[in-house]
Design a protein around this motif. Structure first.
Motif, PDB file in Angstrom:
ATOM      1  N   ASP A 160       1.909   9.651  -5.910  1.00 16.66           N
ATOM      2  CA  ASP A 160       2.123  10.460  -5.812  1.00 16.66           C
ATOM      3  C   ASP A 160       3.283  11.040  -6.567  1.00 16.66           C
ATOM      4  O   ASP A 160       3.032  12.256  -7.266  1.00 16.66           O
ATOM      5  CB  ASP A 160       3.018  10.868  -4.104  1.00 16.66           C
ATOM      6  N   GLU A 161       4.413  10.417  -7.123  1.00 15.63           N
ATOM      7  CA  GLU A 161       5.310  10.580  -7.692  1.00 15.63           C
ATOM      8  C   GLU A 161       4.740  10.487  -9.575  1.00 15.63           C
ATOM      9  O   GLU A 161       4.960  11.525 -10.015  1.00 15.63           O
ATOM     10  CB  GLU A 161       6.225  10.030  -8.086  1.00 15.63           C
ATOM     11  N   SER A 162       3.046  10.380  -9.798  1.00 16.04           N
ATOM     12  CA  SER A 162       3.038  10.587 -11.022  1.00 16.04           C
ATOM     13  C   SER A 162       1.528  11.484 -11.125  1.00 16.04           C
ATOM     14  O   SER A 162       1.943  12.554 -12.248  1.00 16.04           O
ATOM     15  CB  SER A 162       1.889   9.063 -11.270  1.00 16.04           C
ATOM     16  N   ASP A 163       0.996  11.869  -9.811  1.00 12.66           N
ATOM     17  CA  ASP A 163       0.205  13.270 -10.094  1.00 12.66           C
ATOM     18  C   ASP A 163       1.601  14.640  -9.669  1.00 12.66           C
ATOM     19  O   ASP A 163       1.253  15.960  -9.682  1.00 12.66           O
ATOM     20  CB  ASP A 163      -0.206  13.558  -8.688  1.00 12.66           C
ATOM     21  N   ALA A 164       3.041  14.371  -9.812  1.00  5.63           N
ATOM     22  CA  ALA A 164       4.145  15.905  -9.294  1.00  5.63           C
ATOM     23  C   ALA A 164       3.968  16.320 -10.760  1.00  5.63           C
ATOM     24  O   ALA A 164       4.001  15.653 -11.390  1.00  5.63           O
ATOM     25  CB  ALA A 164       4.934  14.869  -9.302  1.00  5.63           C
ATOM     26  N   PRO A 165       3.449  17.889 -10.743  1.00  6.67           N
ATOM     27  CA  PRO A 165       3.711  18.126 -11.592  1.00  6.67           C
ATOM     28  C   PRO A 165       5.423  17.953 -12.714  1.00  6.67           C
ATOM     29  O   PRO A 165       6.033  17.206 -12.114  1.00  6.67           O
ATOM     30  CB  PRO A 165       3.493  19.641 -10.958  1.00  6.67           C
ATOM     31  N   MET A 177       0.405  -0.627  -0.097  1.00  5.21           N
ATOM     32  CA  MET A 177       0.207  -0.214   0.149  1.00  5.21           C
ATOM     33  C   MET A 177       0.815   1.170  -0.101  1.00  5.21           C
ATOM     34  O   MET A 177       0.809   2.140  -0.587  1.00  5.21           O
ATOM     35  CB  MET A 177      -0.896   0.098   1.174  1.00  5.21           C
ATOM     36  N   ARG A 178       2.037   1.220   0.418  1.00  4.54           N
ATOM     37  CA  ARG A 178       2.896   2.328   1.075  1.00  4.54           C
ATOM     38  C   ARG A 178       3.282   2.938  -0.680  1.00  4.54           C
ATOM     39  O   ARG A 178       3.811   3.382  -1.224  1.00  4.54           O
ATOM     40  CB  ARG A 178       3.797   1.805   1.544  1.00  4.54           C
ATOM     41  N   ARG A 179       4.001   2.192  -1.435  1.00  4.59           N
ATOM     42  CA  ARG A 179       4.561   1.630  -2.563  1.00  4.59           C
ATOM     43  C   ARG A 179       3.726   1.978  -3.725  1.00  4.59           C
ATOM     44  O   ARG A 179       4.177   2.783  -4.336  1.00  4.59           O
ATOM     45  CB  ARG A 179       5.339   0.425  -2.838  1.00  4.59           C
ATOM     46  N   ARG A 180       2.201   2.225  -3.276  1.00  2.48           N
ATOM     47  CA  ARG A 180       1.288   2.198  -4.444  1.00  2.48           C
ATOM     48  C   ARG A 180       1.094   3.519  -4.042  1.00  2.48           C
ATOM     49  O   ARG A 180       0.818   4.100  -4.878  1.00  2.48           O
ATOM     50  CB  ARG A 180      -0.231   1.360  -3.969  1.00  2.48           C
ATOM     51  N   VAL A 181       0.518   4.047  -2.945  1.00  2.00           N
ATOM     52  CA  VAL A 181       1.145   5.377  -2.838  1.00  2.00           C
ATOM     53  C   VAL A 181       2.392   6.354  -2.839  1.00  2.00           C
ATOM     54  O   VAL A 181       1.603   7.071  -3.763  1.00  2.00           O
ATOM     55  CB  VAL A 181       0.931   5.469  -1.112  1.00  2.00           C
ATOM     56  N   THR A 182       3.416   5.912  -2.956  1.00  2.00           N
ATOM     57  CA  THR A 182       4.117   6.345  -3.189  1.00  2.00           C
ATOM     58  C   THR A 182       4.190   6.740  -5.024  1.00  2.00           C
ATOM     59  O   THR A 182       4.472   7.891  -5.414  1.00  2.00           O
ATOM     60  CB  THR A 182       5.816   5.451  -2.477  1.00  2.00           C
TER      61      THR A 182
END
Length: 299
Positions: free
Chosen positions: A293-298, A285-290
């Motif tokens: 977050d990286e894919s949503d980063a500008p 779950m932590r890896r998925r959230v990370t």
């Protein structure tokens, strides 16, 4: 094994337990078993530090718990490989990862063998002919003495085993790592023995015999199951040994021994599998959230 176990469980209908289950003691045994697991995790972290590597406790606990499930795969060597691979994913050097995993397994078996002999010496001597008792005492003393020599012998043994396995170590094992592993594994076996006594007392509602007898029965049956590499987690062989040892040691009748053998297997499996699954799920779950977050980063 299934026939003896089934026969013993069937006899429970005609020979009901003399006491009632003490659920508090059963829960306490679970806490003690998990405490022994923690001792082994801390020991592994200390061994890694001998190579200059450091892991946070919870990261080490995740690696140890998940890789420990390799025992449920025929061959059991997968446990060593999984621990080394998972440790390398956390940027632990290959030398420290493979060396610490191999060392932990070898010392655990060696320490367990000596603990079983030392704690069960009275039972062993009572079962051998009088003419063989002197030899038995010699074997027990030699096993005890081997613990003192283990820090000197283990680097050679580990090197030989790693070459046979096809994964030779790139460096010798530090003696300090062997000492840490030896102390930690002996302590863990002692805690496991206490946990098994709590569990058996809780299931049967009474305690018969001293702590050392419970320690010998648990350790011996565990090791007998372990040496049969093709049996996942020693299933069948471990139960056969425990069923007989509990009766020979006078800790339980056959129906009681059958009940303890079956319920302890279920209880210990839950205590190994559930924490490992929780660690694995939390990590995923932590890896998925990370990743999200990286894919949503500008960009």
């Amino acid at each position: 094994m299934s026939l003896s176990l089934a026969r013993g469980l069937g006899e429970l209908r005609d020979q009901p337990l003399r006491g009632h289950p003490a659920w508090g003691l059963i829960v306490g045994s679970g806490v003690a078993f998990l405490l022994a697991h923690c001792v082994l995790v801390v020991t592994w972290r200390m061994v890694l530090s001998c190579w200059g590597e450091h892991l946070p406790f919870w990261s080490a606990a995740r690696v140890w718990s998940v890789s420990n499930l390799g025992r449920y795969v025929p061959g059991k060597i997968w446990q060593i490989g999984a621990m080394g691979a998972m440790a390398r994913e956390l940027d632990v050097s290959p030398v420290a990862a493979s060396g610490s995993a191999l060392l932990g397994t070898l010392v655990n078996i060696a320490a367990g063998f000596v603990v079983a002999l030392m704690s069960g010496h009275a039972l062993l001597l009572s079962q051998v002919p009088t003419a063989m008792r002197a030899l038995s005492v010699t074997v027990i003393l030699a096993a005890a003495g081997s613990l003192l020599l283990l820090p000197f012998l283990m680097p050679r043994v580990a090197g030989a085993v790693s070459r046979i396995a096809g994964h030779p170590l790139q460096a010798t094992l530090p003696m300090r790592a062997v000492v840490y592993s030896l102390i930690g594994n002996v302590l863990a076996w002692l805690v496991y023995g206490a946990a098994f006594r709590l569990f058996m007392t809780g299931v049967l509602g009474r305690s018969t015999g001293g702590y050392l007898t419970y320690l010998a029965a648990y350790t011996s049956s565990y090791l007998i199951g372990y040496i049969f590499l093709f049996a996942p987690a020693g299933v069948g062989f471990r139960e056969t040994a425990m069923l007989e040892l509990l009766q020979v040691a006078g800790l339980a009748s056959r129906p009681e021994a059958a009940l303890v053998t079956l319920t302890s297997r279920i209880w210990l499996t839950l205590l190994e599998v559930v924490p490992a699954l929780l660690f694995w799920t939390h990590h995923r779950m932590r890896r998925r959230v990370t990743t999200l977050d990286e894919s949503d980063a500008p960009s």
